[in-house]
Design an enzyme around this catalytic site. Structure first.
Site, PDB file in Angstrom:
ATOM      1  CB  VAL A 123     104.989   9.869  64.373  1.00 35.37           C
ATOM      2  CG1 VAL A 123     104.448  11.026  63.550  1.00 35.37           C
ATOM      3  CG2 VAL A 123     105.155  10.268  65.840  1.00 35.37           C
ATOM      4  N   PRO A 124     102.744   7.792  62.379  1.00 37.67           N
ATOM      5  CG  PRO A 124     100.439   7.558  62.087  1.00 37.67           C
ATOM      6  CD  PRO A 124     101.476   8.099  63.036  1.00 37.67           C
ATOM      7  CB  CYS A 125     105.692   9.239  58.235  1.00 40.14           C
ATOM      8  SG  CYS A 125     106.977   8.081  58.687  1.00 40.14           S
ATOM      9  CG  HIS A 126     103.099   3.584  57.935  1.00 41.83           C
ATOM     10  ND1 HIS A 126     103.380   3.932  59.242  1.00 41.83           N
ATOM     11  CD2 HIS A 126     101.947   2.868  57.958  1.00 41.83           C
ATOM     12  CE1 HIS A 126     102.433   3.431  60.033  1.00 41.83           C
ATOM     13  NE2 HIS A 126     101.552   2.793  59.279  1.00 41.83           N
TER      14      HIS A 126
END
Length: 157
Positions: A123-126
């Protein structure tokens, strides 16, 4: 039953957890992990998760195909679902995510939900940055956030 397994990767030691059905956590391990009341067992799902993560880190994968069940509030889940829609190699600001989920004044709450994302990278919070384009906050550290964004920028298909 919960299962967790720890892996050494290009970005350091991580732990991946699943509940028998879906991935529930991906954590960066910054120190020795205390023994938990979770069975340490490498399941078929955990093997697939680390395979896909390594493919991503090698620049060979741009999206993940894994069942996910992050635990959080309905608001947090709404934010995390919006994060999964950010295309590989792109970024969005907290304010843009707030607009996407239909609450344009919730950029601070989006930031807090982003901070609580239990399944980092997948889950690409970056991919979420400050409105001014600066990198802000990341559980794995800003150096890792920059590394992941550069990996994506350099491997866009």
């Amino acid at each position: 039953m919960k299962y967790i397994f720890y892996y050494n990767t290009k970005i350091g030691r991580i732990g991946i957890e699943e509940n028998g059905v879906a991935i529930t956590r991906l954590d960066f391990i910054h120190k020795d992990v205390q023994e938990e009341i979770i069975e340490k067992h490498e399941t078929v799902l955990l093997k697939e998760a680390i395979k896909q993560l390594n493919e991503y880190l090698d620049g060979k994968r741009t999206s993940f195909d894994l069942p996910l069940e992050p635990k959080g509030t309905e608001f947090q889940k709404k934010v995390w679902n919006a994060l999964k829609e950010i295309p590989f190699g792109e970024t969005r600001s907290y304010g843009e995510i707030a607009k996407i989920i239909g609450n344009e004044k919730a950029s601070r709450a989006v930031g807090m939900a982003n901070n609580k994302n239990p399944i980092a990278i997948i889950v690409p919070c970056h991919r979420v940055i400050g409105a001014n384009g600066k990198l802000v906050g990341y559980a794995g550290g800003l150096d890792l956030k920059e590394k992941l964004l550069n990996l994506e920028k350099n491997n866009e298909k």
